[in-house]
Design a protein around this motif. Structure first.
Motif, PDB file in Angstrom:
ATOM      1  N   SER A 222      -8.100  15.181   3.803  1.00  9.19           N
ATOM      2  CA  SER A 222      -8.505  14.082   4.684  1.00  9.19           C
ATOM      3  C   SER A 222      -9.822  14.413   5.376  1.00  9.19           C
ATOM      4  O   SER A 222     -10.662  13.536   5.602  1.00  9.19           O
ATOM      5  CB  SER A 222      -7.425  13.800   5.726  1.00  9.19           C
ATOM      6  OG  SER A 222      -6.266  13.304   5.086  1.00  9.19           O
TER       7      SER A 222
ATOM      8  N   SER B 214      -6.643  10.694  -4.643  1.00  6.70           N
ATOM      9  CA  SER B 214      -5.586   9.693  -4.454  1.00  6.70           C
ATOM     10  C   SER B 214      -4.358   9.958  -5.311  1.00  6.70           C
ATOM     11  O   SER B 214      -4.468  10.156  -6.522  1.00  6.70           O
ATOM     12  CB  SER B 214      -6.118   8.294  -4.778  1.00  6.70           C
ATOM     13  OG  SER B 214      -7.215   8.002  -3.960  1.00  6.70           O
TER      14      SER B 214
ATOM     15  N   TRP C 278       1.026   3.604   5.725  1.00  7.19           N
ATOM     16  CA  TRP C 278       0.107   2.673   6.374  1.00  7.19           C
ATOM     17  C   TRP C 278       0.811   1.334   6.607  1.00  7.19           C
ATOM     18  O   TRP C 278       1.132   0.985   7.719  1.00  7.19           O
ATOM     19  CB  TRP C 278      -1.149   2.481   5.516  1.00  7.19           C
ATOM     20  CG  TRP C 278      -2.156   3.575   5.686  1.00  7.19           C
ATOM     21  CD1 TRP C 278      -2.031   4.685   6.472  1.00  7.19           C
ATOM     22  CD2 TRP C 278      -3.432   3.682   5.058  1.00  7.19           C
ATOM     23  NE1 TRP C 278      -3.138   5.467   6.367  1.00  7.19           N
ATOM     24  CE2 TRP C 278      -4.028   4.886   5.511  1.00  7.19           C
ATOM     25  CE3 TRP C 278      -4.139   2.882   4.168  1.00  7.19           C
ATOM     26  CZ2 TRP C 278      -5.290   5.297   5.098  1.00  7.19           C
ATOM     27  CZ3 TRP C 278      -5.393   3.297   3.750  1.00  7.19           C
ATOM     28  CH2 TRP C 278      -5.966   4.488   4.215  1.00  7.19           C
TER      29      TRP C 278
ATOM     30  N   ILE D 166      -4.183   3.095  -2.974  1.00  4.99           N
ATOM     31  CA  ILE D 166      -5.263   3.864  -2.347  1.00  4.99           C
ATOM     32  C   ILE D 166      -6.350   4.170  -3.381  1.00  4.99           C
ATOM     33  O   ILE D 166      -7.545   4.049  -3.105  1.00  4.99           O
ATOM     34  CB  ILE D 166      -4.707   5.189  -1.740  1.00  4.99           C
ATOM     35  CG1 ILE D 166      -3.678   4.890  -0.652  1.00  4.99           C
ATOM     36  CG2 ILE D 166      -5.828   6.057  -1.193  1.00  4.99           C
ATOM     37  CD1 ILE D 166      -4.227   4.174   0.548  1.00  4.99           C
TER      38      ILE D 166
ATOM     39  N   GLY E  56     -12.338  10.377  -2.306  1.00  9.20           N
ATOM     40  CA  GLY E  56     -11.059   9.684  -2.181  1.00  9.20           C
ATOM     41  C   GLY E  56     -10.459   9.333  -3.534  1.00  9.20           C
ATOM     42  O   GLY E  56      -9.250   9.449  -3.749  1.00  9.20           O
TER      43      GLY E  56
ATOM     44  N   ASP F 169      -1.759   7.678  -4.850  1.00  5.32           N
ATOM     45  CA  ASP F 169      -1.098   6.379  -4.714  1.00  5.32           C
ATOM     46  C   ASP F 169      -2.021   5.351  -5.369  1.00  5.32           C
ATOM     47  O   ASP F 169      -3.239   5.370  -5.126  1.00  5.32           O
ATOM     48  CB  ASP F 169      -0.857   6.034  -3.244  1.00  5.32           C
ATOM     49  CG  ASP F 169      -0.066   4.759  -3.095  1.00  5.32           C
ATOM     50  OD1 ASP F 169       1.169   4.837  -2.982  1.00  5.32           O
ATOM     51  OD2 ASP F 169      -0.679   3.665  -3.094  1.00  5.32           O
TER      52      ASP F 169
ATOM     53  N   LEU G 109      -8.426   1.070  -3.936  1.00  2.00           N
ATOM     54  CA  LEU G 109      -9.319   0.796  -2.794  1.00  2.00           C
ATOM     55  C   LEU G 109     -10.552   1.697  -2.843  1.00  2.00           C
ATOM     56  O   LEU G 109     -11.683   1.239  -2.654  1.00  2.00           O
ATOM     57  CB  LEU G 109      -8.577   0.998  -1.466  1.00  2.00           C
ATOM     58  CG  LEU G 109      -7.485  -0.027  -1.136  1.00  2.00           C
ATOM     59  CD1 LEU G 109      -6.752   0.375   0.136  1.00  2.00           C
ATOM     60  CD2 LEU G 109      -8.091  -1.421  -0.954  1.00  2.00           C
ATOM     61  N   PHE G 110     -10.343   2.978  -3.098  1.00  2.00           N
ATOM     62  CA  PHE G 110     -11.472   3.911  -3.190  1.00  2.00           C
ATOM     63  C   PHE G 110     -12.336   3.613  -4.419  1.00  2.00           C
ATOM     64  O   PHE G 110     -13.563   3.621  -4.354  1.00  2.00           O
ATOM     65  CB  PHE G 110     -10.974   5.362  -3.259  1.00  2.00           C
ATOM     66  CG  PHE G 110     -10.542   5.937  -1.938  1.00  2.00           C
ATOM     67  CD1 PHE G 110     -11.383   5.885  -0.835  1.00  2.00           C
ATOM     68  CD2 PHE G 110      -9.301   6.545  -1.791  1.00  2.00           C
ATOM     69  CE1 PHE G 110     -10.999   6.427   0.393  1.00  2.00           C
ATOM     70  CE2 PHE G 110      -8.901   7.085  -0.578  1.00  2.00           C
ATOM     71  CZ  PHE G 110      -9.760   7.030   0.517  1.00  2.00           C
TER      72      PHE G 110
ATOM     73  N   ILE H 115       1.698   0.062   1.242  1.00  2.00           N
ATOM     74  CA  ILE H 115       0.580   1.000   1.131  1.00  2.00           C
ATOM     75  C   ILE H 115       0.964   2.329   1.762  1.00  2.00           C
ATOM     76  O   ILE H 115       1.306   2.394   2.946  1.00  2.00           O
ATOM     77  CB  ILE H 115      -0.705   0.448   1.788  1.00  2.00           C
ATOM     78  CG1 ILE H 115      -1.152  -0.840   1.094  1.00  2.00           C
ATOM     79  CG2 ILE H 115      -1.822   1.486   1.705  1.00  2.00           C
ATOM     80  CD1 ILE H 115      -2.466  -1.397   1.586  1.00  2.00           C
TER      81      ILE H 115
ATOM     82  N   TYR I 265      -0.534   6.095   2.223  1.00  2.00           N
ATOM     83  CA  TYR I 265      -1.689   6.995   2.070  1.00  2.00           C
ATOM     84  C   TYR I 265      -1.174   8.349   1.608  1.00  2.00           C
ATOM     85  O   TYR I 265      -0.508   9.059   2.347  1.00  2.00           O
ATOM     86  CB  TYR I 265      -2.439   7.122   3.405  1.00  2.00           C
ATOM     87  CG  TYR I 265      -3.531   8.173   3.395  1.00  2.00           C
ATOM     88  CD1 TYR I 265      -4.764   7.915   2.817  1.00  2.00           C
ATOM     89  CD2 TYR I 265      -3.323   9.434   3.969  1.00  2.00           C
ATOM     90  CE1 TYR I 265      -5.768   8.868   2.797  1.00  2.00           C
ATOM     91  CE2 TYR I 265      -4.322  10.396   3.957  1.00  2.00           C
ATOM     92  CZ  TYR I 265      -5.542  10.107   3.380  1.00  2.00           C
ATOM     93  OH  TYR I 265      -6.524  11.064   3.362  1.00  2.00           O
TER      94      TYR I 265
END
Length: 351
Positions: free
Chosen positions: A5, A129, A68, A134, A125, A131, A137-138, A73, A75
């Motif tokens: 992170s 990831s 999240w 996630i 990211g 997931d 999204l990245f 979702i 993370y």
């Protein structure tokens, strides 16, 4: 200590700090030094991660999990022996991009450095990831800073090239989004560790494989969907070309290994001859096209498509040597093509 992170957030925090700093002509140097410091600190952190990494196990390490949106979702990040190499590559190339802005970016330097640092966060990211939501999204988030880098600081035909790059990659990824939604509905989870041992039916594998393939095929890029890459490279500023060739093309190769083969092994085996055909055509055709280029950036861009053809050939042999060879080729191409674009950047500036 949540090291993954931290790797994702550090460039983002640096970007936010630079964005809100007051930009005067005398602070430009300070902003650049700050961006160099943040990206170099992230590189040191990635080396520390490598030092802590245990190569004797194939399990995911440094797992971090946080809910999240409950039930949807989650993370979740973690790395294995494949992803750590790409994280180090990303963290190594970003400081080079920041240093290379010396004479290539003539205006709005602050905004450019913000885009580069945000890009680094999103790229790291992608490789961490665990997931699917996630990851998506990245994966797609990286389009936005790249869109701005080419669209604002690019060459004469930057608007055409930017929209071509954006629409090609976004159109391909719509199918992957639909596949992720289907996976969530049918399995009740988007957790990568769980899905790696889940048995999809033969028909599900075929359809889902095609959906993921459409996204990765455009992003890597494979022939005949490679035409956005030379245009994007020619118009992008030097740092943009370095990130695009050095890291962005590797996301799809990573996706093939992690998801296409990991989730849908039977479908991957079924489509392997198709992949081999496209890869061989790409290697031969784009190498011949590269031979007649008069623009140096286009020459490297077409050769990149050929190199990625070798990567997809290797990955879909399903052998240790093939997959390792594909990874080594991606890492080496990331360093070599980045170096080539930096050299071309110097020639462009002097000319």
């Amino acid at each position: 200590f949540p090291i993954l992170s931290s790797l994702i957030l550090l460039p983002l925090l640096g970007a936010i700090f630079i964005f809100f700093s007051k930009s005067k002509s005398n602070t430009h140097l300070t902003i650049k030094y700050l961006a160099i410091f943040v990206s170099f600190a992230n590189f040191i952190l990635s080396l520390y991660l490598w030092y802590l990494f245990d190569p004797s196990t194939a399990e995911f390490q440094f797992l971090e999990e946080q809910s999240w949106i409950k039930g949807f979702i989650n993370y979740k990040v973690g790395i294995d022996g494949i992803s750590i190499l790409f994280i180090i590559l990303t963290a190594f190339i970003t400081p080079l991009c920041v240093v290379s802005v010396n004479s290539t970016v003539k205006y709005r330097l602050k905004d450019f450095l913000v885009a580069i640092l945000v890009m680094e966060s999103l790229m790291i990211g992608v490789f961490c990831s665990l997931d699917l939501v996630i990851f998506y999204l990245f994966f797609e988030g990286g389009l936005i800073p790249m869109f701005l880098i080419i669209g604002i600081w690019g060459g004469e035909r930057r608007v055409y090239s930017t929209f071509k790059f954006f629409l090609y990659t976004l159109a391909g990824s719509v199918f992957m989004l639909l596949a992720i939604i289907y996976i969530f509905i049918s399995t009740g989870t988007t957790d990568v560790e769980t899905l790696l041992v889940y048995n999809f039916t033969a028909n599900e594998q075929l359809i889902l494989w095609i959906a993921f393939f459409t996204s990765f095929m455009v992003k890597i890029p494979m022939w005949p969907f490679h035409t956005w890459l030379p245009d994007a490279h020619v118009e992008a500023p030097t740092a943009g070309s370095v990130i695009l060739a050095g890291v962005l093309l590797k996301m799809a190769g990573y996706g093939f290994i992690r998801f296409s083969i990991g989730f849908f092994p039977d479908a991957s085996e079924f489509f392997a001859p198709f992949i081999f055909s496209l890869s061989v055509i790409a290697i031969i055709v784009t190498s011949l096209i590269a031979l007649v280029q008069e623009d140096m950036k286009k020459l490297i861009a077409y050769s990149s498509v050929a190199h990625m053809g070798f990567v997809t050939l290797g990955i879909f042999t399903f052998t240790v040597q093939g997959i390792e060879g594909g990874i080594i080729q991606m890492i080496s191409h990331g360093i070599v093509s980045a170096a080539l674009f930096l050299c071309v950047g110097v020639v462009y500036d002097r000319l």
